[in-house]
Design a protein around this motif. Structure first.
Motif, PDB file in Angstrom:
ATOM      1  N   GLU A   1      -6.371   1.560  -7.655  1.00 23.93           N
ATOM      2  CA  GLU A   1      -6.428   2.885  -7.035  1.00 23.93           C
ATOM      3  C   GLU A   1      -7.875   3.353  -7.007  1.00 23.93           C
ATOM      4  O   GLU A   1      -8.786   2.627  -7.422  1.00 23.93           O
ATOM      5  CB  GLU A   1      -5.554   3.860  -7.822  1.00 23.93           C
ATOM      6  N   SER A   2      -8.111   4.561  -6.512  1.00 24.61           N
ATOM      7  CA  SER A   2      -9.463   5.099  -6.434  1.00 24.61           C
ATOM      8  C   SER A   2     -10.115   5.109  -7.816  1.00 24.61           C
ATOM      9  O   SER A   2      -9.479   5.467  -8.815  1.00 24.61           O
ATOM     10  CB  SER A   2      -9.432   6.513  -5.874  1.00 24.61           C
TER      11      SER A   2
ATOM     12  N   LYS B   1      -3.366   3.493  -2.296  1.00 22.74           N
ATOM     13  CA  LYS B   1      -3.508   2.719  -3.520  1.00 22.74           C
ATOM     14  C   LYS B   1      -2.633   1.480  -3.379  1.00 22.74           C
ATOM     15  O   LYS B   1      -1.743   1.421  -2.515  1.00 22.74           O
ATOM     16  CB  LYS B   1      -3.117   3.531  -4.750  1.00 22.74           C
TER      17      LYS B   1
ATOM     18  N   VAL C   1       1.101   0.530 -10.250  1.00 24.53           N
ATOM     19  CA  VAL C   1      -0.224   0.578  -9.639  1.00 24.53           C
ATOM     20  C   VAL C   1      -1.057  -0.627 -10.084  1.00 24.53           C
ATOM     21  O   VAL C   1      -1.160  -0.924 -11.271  1.00 24.53           O
ATOM     22  CB  VAL C   1      -0.952   1.889  -9.993  1.00 24.53           C
TER      23      VAL C   1
ATOM     24  N   SER D   1       0.852  -1.191   0.000  1.00 28.61           N
ATOM     25  CA  SER D   1       0.000   0.000   0.000  1.00 28.61           C
ATOM     26  C   SER D   1       0.883   1.235   0.000  1.00 28.61           C
ATOM     27  O   SER D   1       1.892   1.288   0.705  1.00 28.61           O
ATOM     28  CB  SER D   1      -0.897   0.020   1.240  1.00 28.61           C
TER      29      SER D   1
ATOM     30  N   TYR E   1     -11.546  -0.574   1.606  1.00 28.03           N
ATOM     31  CA  TYR E   1     -11.721   0.647   0.831  1.00 28.03           C
ATOM     32  C   TYR E   1     -12.865   1.466   1.416  1.00 28.03           C
ATOM     33  O   TYR E   1     -13.665   0.965   2.227  1.00 28.03           O
ATOM     34  CB  TYR E   1     -12.014   0.325  -0.644  1.00 28.03           C
TER      35      TYR E   1
END
Length: 318
Positions: free
Chosen positions: A263-264, A232, A260, A213, A290
Motif C-alpha cells: 500500500e502507500s 493498494k 494487504v 487491486s 505507482y
C-alpha cells in the motif's frame, strides 16, 4: 538536503515494513504493466495506452526502450475504446506469445477481452486475433476487463473483472484463444463502490495466490480519495486455481476478504495494476505501477515499480 530526502524516504518505507521500489531506468512511465522474459533473456513489458505500448530491456531494472504498439490500428473488436486498449497480460502459450488486452471505456460494462499473438514479440510481428469470447454488458454481473492467464496441469484459466460483482474466471481451450466455460466467481468487495479489480494468479508451493487491486485507481491529480481509499494490492490464496480463496484471517475473497500486500508508503502512493513474475535471478517479483509523490499524481506520471516477494511464511511479503 538530498541526503535528508533519501533518509526520509527510506524511513517512511521501513516504518511501514515495505522496501522502496526496485530501480528503473529508461522508459519507466506506464499504467497496468505486464511482464515476460523471452528465451534469449530479453525482458518485454506491456502497458495500457497507445494500442498497448511495449518496451524491452536486458533486465527488469532497464534501461527500458520503447518498441511501439502491439496493435497497429484499432482492435477488430467493434466496441467503444477499440483504439485505446487497456490492461495487457502476456503469456507464452505453445511457443507463441499471447498478449491479452481490454476494450472498454471508463466506468462502463460494455467491454471485451481480446488477444494478439506473435512468435517473437518484435515490432510489426503481432496478429490481432480479436475477442476470446469474454465480454460484458449491463446484463452481466461483471466487467470483462483486466484479463490474466494461468496454466494448471495443462489446463488454461482466464481470470478477469473490475468493480460490479468483482472478479471472475473462465476456462480456456487448449491454445488459450477462446473461453470454453461460463464465468464463475472468484472474489467480491460487497461494501461501498465494490472497488476491486485486476486479478493476477500466481502459483507457489501448494497454493494459488490471487493478487488484486483494491481502491481508487486514477485521477489523483484531480481528486484525491480519502486516506487509505487509494489503490493498494491485496491477496487471497487457495489450494485450487478456480475458487475457494481466503485471506490470512480466513475471510473468503467472495465476502470481502483480502490481505494487504503493498500500500502507500513513503513517497509511493496508490500501487496497483500488478502482476507476479518469476525472475531467474531475483525469484518471485511483484510488479505494479505507482505514483511518486515527489514527481506528481497525474495518471501519465505513474511509474513502473517492482519488489522481490518472500513466500516463506505462506503469505507473500514485500
Amino acid at each position: 538536503m538530498a541526503y535528508l530526502l533519501v533518509l526520509s524516504t527510506l524511513f517512511g518505507a521501513l516504518a511501514h515494513g515495505y522496501a522502496a521500489p526496485g530501480a528503473c531506468s529508461g522508459a519507466c512511465n506506464l499504467h497496468d504493466p505486464g511482464l515476460i522474459r523471452r528465451d534469449d533473456g530479453t525482458y518485454f513489458r506491456f502497458s495500457t495506452g497507445n494500442r498497448i505500448s511495449y518496451a524491452s530491456a536486458s533486465s527488469i531494472q532497464g534501461p527500458w526502450t520503447g518498441r511501439g504498439s502491439v496493435i497497429s490500428g484499432a482492435s477488430s473488436i467493434n466496441l467503444p475504446g477499440r483504439d485505446d486498449l487497456w490492461a495487457p497480460d502476456v503469456y507464452k502459450v505453445n511457443g507463441l506469445y499471447h498478449v491479452y488486452y481490454s476494450v472498454s471505456t471508463f466506468g462502463v460494462q460494455n467491454s471485451a477481452i481480446g488477444l494478439a499473438t506473435s512468435s517473437s514479440m518484435e515490432p510489426n510481428s503481432w496478429t490481432d486475433r480479436g475477442s476470446i469470447g469474454v465480454s460484458s454488458d449491463t446484463s452481466k454481473p461483471y466487467n470483462a476487463i483486466d484479463g490474466n492467464l494461468i496454466n494448471n496441469n495443462g489446463r488454461w484459466y482466464m481470470s478477469f473483472g473490475s468493480f460490479w460483482n468483482g472478479l471472475y474466471q473462465v476456462e480456456m481451450n487448449g491454445d488459450a484463444t477462446q473461453a470454453t466455460s461460463s464465468a464463475y466467481h472468484l472474489a467480491h468487495q460487497p461494501a461501498g463502490a465494490h472497488a476491486i479489480e485486476g486479478p493476477a494468479l500466481y502459483q507457489h508451493g501448494g497454493y494459488y495466490y490471487l493478487f488484486f487491486s483494491a481502491g481508487v485507481c486514477c485521477g489523483y491529480d484531480r481528486s484525491r480519495p480519502a486516506n487509505g481509499e487509494e489503490y493498494k494490492i491485496k491477496v487471497c490464496r487457495s489450494s485450487s486455481p478456480t475458487g475457494g480463496f481466503i485471506d490470512k484471517t480466513g475471510v473468503p475473497c467472495t465476502s470481502g476478504g483480502g490481505t494487504v500486500v503493498l500500500e502507500s508508503h513513503g513517497n509511493v502512493y496508490g500501487p496497483g495494476g500488478q502482476g507476479v513474475f518469476n525472475d531467474p535471478s531475483l525469484g518471485p517479483v511483484l510488479y505494479y505501477h505507482y505514483v511518486n509523490t515527489n514527481i506528481g499524481y497525474a495518471d501519465h506520471q505513474k511509474l513502473f515499480g517492482w519488489n522481490r516477494i518472500d513466500f516463506s511464511s505462506g503469505w507473500p511479503v514485500v
